[in-house]
Design a protein around this motif. Sequence first.
Motif, PDB file in Angstrom:
ATOM      1  N   ILE A  19      -1.604   7.321  21.864  1.00 36.28           N
ATOM      2  CA  ILE A  19       0.058   7.120  21.240  1.00 36.28           C
ATOM      3  C   ILE A  19      -0.763   6.188  19.877  1.00 36.28           C
ATOM      4  CG2 ILE A  19       2.644   6.100  20.749  1.00 36.28           C
ATOM      5  CD1 ILE A  19       2.037   8.758  22.422  1.00 36.28           C
ATOM      6  N   ILE A  20      -1.080   6.030  18.817  1.00 36.69           N
ATOM      7  CA  ILE A  20      -1.242   5.404  17.544  1.00 36.69           C
ATOM      8  C   ILE A  20      -0.312   4.785  16.673  1.00 36.69           C
ATOM      9  CG2 ILE A  20      -3.383   6.352  17.938  1.00 36.69           C
ATOM     10  CD1 ILE A  20      -3.558   7.521  14.701  1.00 36.69           C
ATOM     11  N   ILE A  21      -0.739   3.364  16.389  1.00 37.19           N
ATOM     12  CA  ILE A  21       0.767   3.318  15.210  1.00 37.19           C
ATOM     13  C   ILE A  21      -0.565   2.968  14.532  1.00 37.19           C
ATOM     14  CG2 ILE A  21       2.301   2.581  16.832  1.00 37.19           C
ATOM     15  CD1 ILE A  21       1.524  -0.917  16.572  1.00 37.19           C
ATOM     16  N   ALA A  22      -0.293   1.946  12.999  1.00 38.35           N
ATOM     17  CA  ALA A  22      -0.547   1.444  12.041  1.00 38.35           C
ATOM     18  C   ALA A  22      -0.414  -0.064  12.085  1.00 38.35           C
ATOM     19  CB  ALA A  22      -0.561   2.341  10.357  1.00 38.35           C
ATOM     20  N   GLY A  23      -1.820  -0.914  11.487  1.00 41.11           N
ATOM     21  CA  GLY A  23      -2.031  -2.106  10.910  1.00 41.11           C
ATOM     22  C   GLY A  23      -1.774  -2.978  10.119  1.00 41.11           C
ATOM     23  N   ASN A  24      -1.273  -3.996   9.642  1.00 43.61           N
ATOM     24  CA  ASN A  24      -1.284  -4.144   7.935  1.00 43.61           C
ATOM     25  C   ASN A  24      -2.855  -3.931   7.573  1.00 43.61           C
ATOM     26  OD1 ASN A  24      -2.928  -6.665  10.193  1.00 43.61           O
ATOM     27  ND2 ASN A  24      -3.853  -7.889   8.600  1.00 43.61           N
ATOM     28  N   HIS A  25      -4.578  -3.451   8.120  1.00 40.67           N
ATOM     29  CA  HIS A  25      -5.410  -3.459   7.397  1.00 40.67           C
ATOM     30  C   HIS A  25      -4.738  -1.747   7.218  1.00 40.67           C
ATOM     31  CE1 HIS A  25      -8.625  -6.128   7.957  1.00 40.67           C
ATOM     32  NE2 HIS A  25      -7.335  -7.310   8.376  1.00 40.67           N
ATOM     33  N   ASP A  26      -4.331  -1.429   7.489  1.00 46.79           N
ATOM     34  CA  ASP A  26      -3.963   0.197   7.349  1.00 46.79           C
ATOM     35  C   ASP A  26      -3.804   0.534   5.873  1.00 46.79           C
ATOM     36  OD1 ASP A  26      -5.958   0.805   9.378  1.00 46.79           O
ATOM     37  OD2 ASP A  26      -3.896   0.172  10.779  1.00 46.79           O
ATOM     38  N   LEU A  27      -3.502   0.194   4.803  1.00 43.74           N
ATOM     39  CA  LEU A  27      -3.179  -0.225   3.205  1.00 43.74           C
ATOM     40  C   LEU A  27      -1.957   0.893   3.124  1.00 43.74           C
ATOM     41  CD1 LEU A  27      -5.942  -2.773   1.386  1.00 43.74           C
ATOM     42  CD2 LEU A  27      -3.935  -3.115   3.209  1.00 43.74           C
ATOM     43  N   PRO A  28      -3.131   1.672   2.833  1.00 43.40           N
ATOM     44  CA  PRO A  28      -2.245   3.332   2.378  1.00 43.40           C
ATOM     45  C   PRO A  28      -1.152   3.782   3.128  1.00 43.40           C
ATOM     46  CG  PRO A  28      -4.373   3.975   1.942  1.00 43.40           C
ATOM     47  CD  PRO A  28      -4.175   2.656   2.666  1.00 43.40           C
ATOM     48  N   LEU A  29      -0.765   3.029   4.042  1.00 38.93           N
ATOM     49  CA  LEU A  29       0.137   4.109   5.430  1.00 38.93           C
ATOM     50  C   LEU A  29       1.987   3.318   4.586  1.00 38.93           C
ATOM     51  CD1 LEU A  29      -1.848   4.983   8.503  1.00 38.93           C
ATOM     52  CD2 LEU A  29      -1.389   6.196   6.506  1.00 38.93           C
ATOM     53  N   HIS A  30       1.339   1.897   4.886  1.00 33.75           N
ATOM     54  CA  HIS A  30       2.905   1.675   4.149  1.00 33.75           C
ATOM     55  C   HIS A  30       2.722   1.997   2.725  1.00 33.75           C
ATOM     56  CE1 HIS A  30       5.019  -2.352   3.281  1.00 33.75           C
ATOM     57  NE2 HIS A  30       5.850  -1.552   3.038  1.00 33.75           N
ATOM     58  N   GLU A  31       3.202   2.980   2.454  1.00 32.98           N
ATOM     59  CA  GLU A  31       3.171   3.537   0.707  1.00 32.98           C
ATOM     60  C   GLU A  31       3.848   3.107  -0.477  1.00 32.98           C
ATOM     61  OE1 GLU A  31       4.440   8.205   1.184  1.00 32.98           O
ATOM     62  OE2 GLU A  31       3.786   7.934   3.305  1.00 32.98           O
ATOM     63  N   GLU A  32       5.137   2.675  -0.194  1.00 32.13           N
ATOM     64  CA  GLU A  32       6.167   1.453  -1.015  1.00 32.13           C
ATOM     65  C   GLU A  32       5.323   0.451  -1.648  1.00 32.13           C
ATOM     66  OE1 GLU A  32      10.380   0.983  -0.095  1.00 32.13           O
ATOM     67  OE2 GLU A  32      10.130   3.026   0.250  1.00 32.13           O
ATOM     68  N   TRP A  33       4.702  -0.179  -0.440  1.00 35.96           N
ATOM     69  CA  TRP A  33       3.964  -1.707  -0.529  1.00 35.96           C
ATOM     70  C   TRP A  33       3.193  -1.672  -1.304  1.00 35.96           C
ATOM     71  CZ3 TRP A  33      -0.254  -2.539   0.948  1.00 35.96           C
ATOM     72  CH2 TRP A  33      -1.617  -4.026   0.882  1.00 35.96           C
ATOM     73  N   TYR A  34       1.943   0.203  -0.862  1.00 39.62           N
ATOM     74  CA  TYR A  34       0.890   0.068  -0.954  1.00 39.62           C
ATOM     75  C   TYR A  34       0.541   0.588  -2.738  1.00 39.62           C
ATOM     76  CZ  TYR A  34      -4.390   2.210  -1.226  1.00 39.62           C
ATOM     77  OH  TYR A  34      -5.273   3.080  -2.742  1.00 39.62           O
ATOM     78  N   GLU A  35       2.004   1.234  -3.125  1.00 41.14           N
ATOM     79  CA  GLU A  35       1.969   1.257  -4.978  1.00 41.14           C
ATOM     80  C   GLU A  35       1.926   0.877  -5.791  1.00 41.14           C
ATOM     81  OE1 GLU A  35       2.419   4.625  -6.761  1.00 41.14           O
ATOM     82  OE2 GLU A  35       1.616   5.534  -4.647  1.00 41.14           O
ATOM     83  N   ASP A  36       2.896  -0.815  -5.228  1.00 40.50           N
ATOM     84  CA  ASP A  36       2.466  -1.694  -6.148  1.00 40.50           C
ATOM     85  C   ASP A  36       1.653  -2.900  -6.021  1.00 40.50           C
ATOM     86  OD1 ASP A  36       5.496  -1.006  -7.108  1.00 40.50           O
ATOM     87  OD2 ASP A  36       5.927  -1.577  -5.727  1.00 40.50           O
TER      88      ASP A  36
END
Length: 350
Positions: free
Chosen positions: A125-142
Amino acid sequence: MSSKFLSTTVQAQLKAALHSMHKRKARVGMSESDRIVPATHLQDSEGFHTPGAHVYISYDPANPPPHPGANWTRFVCISDTHSRTFSVPSGDVLLHSGDLSRLGREDEIRVTIEWLRSLDHGVKIIIAGNHDLPLHEEWYEDSYHGFHDKKESSTTIRNLVDSKANRDRGLIYLQDERYNFSTKEGGREWSVYGSPWQPYFGGWAFNYLPEEASDHVSAIPEVDILLTHGPPHKVLDKTFSNINAGCPALLAHLSKMQRPPLLHVFGHIHEARGAVRYPWLQVEEDQGSSNAECTTPLGMRETIMVNAANQPLGRQAIRPGPGGQRIPCGGPGFQPVIVDLLDSAIRSEM
């Protein structure tokens, strides 16, 4: 450390917590947050045992502790691997609490996913963190231009971490999601929830402001296993600058659960890596009296908290002694934390 010793210690701490709270209430009255008081947590540098759990923080990687048997499930906890690979002890379940990569680039994520696929744990089981930038898609766009010269494809990277091929190999990515699984035929069904969020941290991915915290953490349900990237406040969250960087809203939310998790795994604050047995004391005010002595304990619940960060940081990254060699990711003091849970273990209800 024996369970008898831990029990005696916890009782003394609960008594002290109640006494302190009674004095405070007598002076200024009791607020809602005062009604739930977490007792001081307990830690041993090598690990600890309870009737339903065996926790190993430090051990010989070449000879890890043996699996306790068919009635137990072994969880191997890692976090903040940042595209590094290293030897991981075998177990039934692998839990990764985020920061899969350095900066979320496709090649970095691919290294981590291929490594995780190669590990022999039946469920991962895995999750993302603050370094996994593109997985936060809306934030990454900006915000991608502050970290990347060239924009990465969030869709491609999401497909790397969350695909049918991964799921067929038992590799499950959770992003504010619940998942149920069993590790053996006819065995216990475990529930897990994964969330990549943490309090604002330099404007990285999956950050929230204090006024947004409750909205994020209130979505976390009562489950057996909780994965978050960031820690709760004052639980394995102290930075080198002596700041408790964990989330107060997360701690409060867990405190109010009727059945808190058996195991909560996180990372983010590398220098606070470790594991603790964290008891919750819930107390109730007698609504018919203003007398502080009418406040009575309702009971105690307990969660095993694990900061599983594997990437050494700062002065902890250098071996003591002549030469000052750097400790590798997953090396001494930052190896995976092993948690064996009894299959019949229950989340205590108030």
